[in-house]
Motif scaffolding. Structure first.
Motif, PDB file in Angstrom:
ATOM      1  N   MET A  48      -5.847  79.032 -26.597  1.00 45.99           N
ATOM      2  CA  MET A  48      -7.408  79.536 -26.618  1.00 45.99           C
ATOM      3  C   MET A  48      -7.964  78.915 -28.126  1.00 45.99           C
ATOM      4  O   MET A  48      -9.222  79.289 -28.018  1.00 45.99           O
ATOM      5  CB  MET A  48      -7.258  80.899 -26.924  1.00 45.99           C
ATOM      6  N   GLY A  49      -7.320  78.046 -28.713  1.00 45.43           N
ATOM      7  CA  GLY A  49      -8.034  77.338 -29.600  1.00 45.43           C
ATOM      8  C   GLY A  49      -8.256  78.244 -30.782  1.00 45.43           C
ATOM      9  O   GLY A  49      -9.021  78.049 -31.845  1.00 45.43           O
ATOM     10  N   ASP A  64      -9.829  69.254 -23.815  1.00 44.60           N
ATOM     11  CA  ASP A  64      -8.824  69.422 -24.692  1.00 44.60           C
ATOM     12  C   ASP A  64      -9.089  70.287 -25.964  1.00 44.60           C
ATOM     13  O   ASP A  64     -10.351  70.069 -26.433  1.00 44.60           O
ATOM     14  CB  ASP A  64      -8.604  67.896 -25.573  1.00 44.60           C
ATOM     15  N   VAL A  65      -8.283  71.365 -26.039  1.00 45.42           N
ATOM     16  CA  VAL A  65      -8.664  72.436 -27.026  1.00 45.42           C
ATOM     17  C   VAL A  65      -8.841  71.876 -28.376  1.00 45.42           C
ATOM     18  O   VAL A  65      -9.299  72.617 -29.320  1.00 45.42           O
ATOM     19  CB  VAL A  65      -7.862  73.542 -26.946  1.00 45.42           C
ATOM     20  N   ALA A  71     -15.872  74.523 -25.381  1.00 43.02           N
ATOM     21  CA  ALA A  71     -15.846  74.300 -23.979  1.00 43.02           C
ATOM     22  C   ALA A  71     -14.571  75.257 -23.209  1.00 43.02           C
ATOM     23  O   ALA A  71     -14.764  75.867 -22.370  1.00 43.02           O
ATOM     24  CB  ALA A  71     -15.782  73.008 -23.648  1.00 43.02           C
ATOM     25  N   VAL A  72     -13.602  75.049 -24.005  1.00 44.49           N
ATOM     26  CA  VAL A  72     -12.371  75.684 -23.521  1.00 44.49           C
ATOM     27  C   VAL A  72     -12.516  77.361 -23.512  1.00 44.49           C
ATOM     28  O   VAL A  72     -12.485  77.961 -22.625  1.00 44.49           O
ATOM     29  CB  VAL A  72     -11.044  75.684 -24.292  1.00 44.49           C
TER      30      VAL A  72
ATOM     31  N   THR B  58     -12.247  83.443 -30.082  1.00 45.65           N
ATOM     32  CA  THR B  58     -11.817  82.880 -28.812  1.00 45.65           C
ATOM     33  C   THR B  58     -13.154  83.290 -28.070  1.00 45.65           C
ATOM     34  O   THR B  58     -13.058  83.062 -26.682  1.00 45.65           O
ATOM     35  CB  THR B  58     -10.501  83.612 -28.226  1.00 45.65           C
ATOM     36  N   LEU B  59     -14.258  83.364 -28.494  1.00 47.24           N
ATOM     37  CA  LEU B  59     -15.468  83.544 -27.814  1.00 47.24           C
ATOM     38  C   LEU B  59     -16.150  82.143 -27.967  1.00 47.24           C
ATOM     39  O   LEU B  59     -15.666  81.670 -29.346  1.00 47.24           O
ATOM     40  CB  LEU B  59     -16.257  84.659 -28.297  1.00 47.24           C
ATOM     41  N   PRO B  60     -16.859  81.905 -27.358  1.00 47.25           N
ATOM     42  CA  PRO B  60     -17.291  80.391 -27.134  1.00 47.25           C
ATOM     43  C   PRO B  60     -18.626  80.317 -28.374  1.00 47.25           C
ATOM     44  O   PRO B  60     -19.692  80.177 -28.312  1.00 47.25           O
ATOM     45  CB  PRO B  60     -18.162  80.209 -25.975  1.00 47.25           C
TER      46      PRO B  60
END
Ligand SMILES: Nc1ncnc2c1ncn2[C@@H]1O[C@H](COP(=O)(O)OP(=O)(O)OP(=O)(O)O)[C@@H](O)[C@H]1O
Ligand SMILES: [Mg+2]
Lengths: 240, 213
Positions: A48-49, A64-65, A71-72, B58-60
């Protein structure tokens, strides 16, 4: 849809994830198993980054995270372990906040999406209650609702049925199954019957390493006659 | 309310015998030492403690966007709180004939100074999940930054320690108070404006780095 490549994650001196690689395609429901502390949640956080990998990377929907985490995050609905949420917000306010951050800025855009997930996750009776006053199961459902809000092509769910009553567990499993056709889904769990019921792929990790990556059928063929529980014990107990 | 009350007692509001709010505004750097950290301490500490930071990141949104959004929301709150002291101004205007230019510049100085304090608080709260630690560290840093420009302290440096004037100036140049005093006198010096804005900006930049660590 999801491609994890040689993922390594260290916490200081502790290697929590040690060279994990796998792929998840559209239509797959990947059951992510392993004993406590195996590195399941850590792997998901890296995908999830939220955490930066020590080595390796994850590619979600072509992004790519480590290069384009936003974007991910846009493509994935994520339910973190223990479903964190802002305790002082009501369920509606919380989902409204998530909708806004996800880019549904007008009421006209967000309302139908909120109504849909409130319905799907059976939150109608608590929609005006603050999250801190919810029971564990309802909190978990709010987390699940939040992950489904933007109808993402990828779902990453860390113990989605944790704390749910038997009816809700059944319901959530059915829901996941229904959505599976057009999504790629990873879910971690400690409930092995759940895996048997819905997963199309099984990965077992212990101490950060993948020890099984197979379909349920393959696994049963390989260990003829054994229950999943016995297989799990066999593969993971030697290490702990 | 507390700010108004303290200014009455400590600032000699009545003794000054003038239709001015200078004593009130001159007191604000001291008041902000406690007030702004109380607002800013939970910005990131609370997210870390409740685990919602994992949800948020984990939100954009990028870290920079999140940092700016939180900062601006809190700053707006502080600005509102500061502007709520406006009835004081009306009282003074009723009693006498204040210099409106000075009042406007004082308010501008307040808002900018609050932003700089808040930048520091936002940064310190990103280091810990404990709000109390975050509060105490913020108060300490803000206190030092006010103290550096306090006339009694600079007199001490220059007189008692016999430090050269340029060094004393350099030290007091890092203080909120030295940069704020101009506004209270009605002088809007671009240098002071830039000091407050760049201090806030620099803290927020570090804030992003700390969160992405
Ligand atoms: N923030 C952290 N700092 C240091 N070590 C950590 C941190 N988070 C996790 N760990 C360690 O990393 C290892 C893997 O943890 P992880 O949470 O990924 O396990 P898990 O497979 O999700 O376990 P569970 O089934 O209990 O949820 C554990 O040994 C844990 O103690
Ligand atoms: Mg876990």
């Amino acid at each position: 849809m999801i491609e994890v490549q040689g993922l390594v994650k260290n916490y200081g001196a502790l290697r929590a994830v040690d060279g994990v690689s796998f792929k998840v395609n559209r239509g797959d429901i990947l059951g992510f198993l392993g004993p406590n502390g195996a590195g399941k949640s850590t792997t998901m956080k890296v995908i999830m980054g939220f955490l930066r990998p020590t080595a390796g990377t994850a590619i979600v929907g072509g992004h790519d995270v480590t290069v384009d985490p936003v974007a991910v995050k846009r493509m994935v609905g994520y339910l973190p372990e223990n479903a964190p949420a802002y305790p002082e917000m009501t369920v509606e306010e919380f989902l409204g906040f998530i909708a806004e951050v996800r880019g549904f800025r007008t009421i006209a855009q967000s309302r139908p999406r909120i109504e849909r997930v409130v319905d799907l996750c059976h939150l109608t009776q608590v929609r005006r209650q603050t999250i801190e006053t919810l029971s564990k199961g309802f909190k978990q459902r709010v987390g699940f609702a939040q992950a489904l809000l933007h109808d993402p092509p990828v779902l990453v769910l860390d113990e989605p049925t944790d704390g749910l009553d038997p009816n809700q567990k059944h319901e959530v499993r059915n829901l996941i199954k229904q959505m599976a056709a057009e999504k790629a889904i990873i879910l971690s769990t400690h409930i092995l019957e759940e895996v048997e019921a819905i997963c199309t792929r099984i990965i077992i990790i212990t101490r950060g390493k993948v020890v099984v990556d197979a379909t349920p059928e393959e696994l049963h063929a390989r260990h003829a006659g054994a229950q999943l529980e016995e297989i799990f014990r066999d593969l993971t107990q030697t290490d702990t | 309310m507390a700010s108004v009350g303290c200014a009455f007692f400590l600032g000699g509001f009545f003794n000054a015998n003038m239709a001015s709010l200078e004593s009130y505004f001159a007191f604000l750097p001291w008041l902000f030492i406690a007030f702004v950290p109380a607002v800013g301490m939970r910005l990131w500490s609370e997210e870390k403690r409740a685990g919602t930071i994992e949800l948020l990141f984990t939100l954009p949104v990028t870290t920079l966007e999140a940092v700016l959004a939180k900062f601006l929301a809190s700053w707006a709150f502080l600005c509102l709180a500061i502007l709520l002291s406006f009835p004081m101004v009306l009282t003074v205007a009723y009693l006498g004939d204040p210099d409106w230019g000075v009042i406007v510049s004082s308010y501008l100085g307040c808002l900018l100074m609050a932003g700089a304090y808040l930048g520091i608080c936002s940064l310190t709260s990103a280091f810990t999940k404990n709000q109390v630690i975050s509060f105490v560290v913020s108060v300490f840093i803000c206190f030092v930054l006010v103290l550096l420009g306090w006339s009694i302290f600079t007199d001490f440096l220059g007189g008692y320690l016999a430090l050269p004037a340029w060094l004393v100036d350099l030290v007091s140049n890092f203080s909120f108070k030295s940069h704020f005093d101009g506004f209270v006198k009605g002088i809007i010096d671009p240098k002071d404006v830039i000091f407050f804005l760049s201090l806030a900006g620099f803290c927020l930049f570090l804030n992003v780095l700390v969160l992405e660590r």
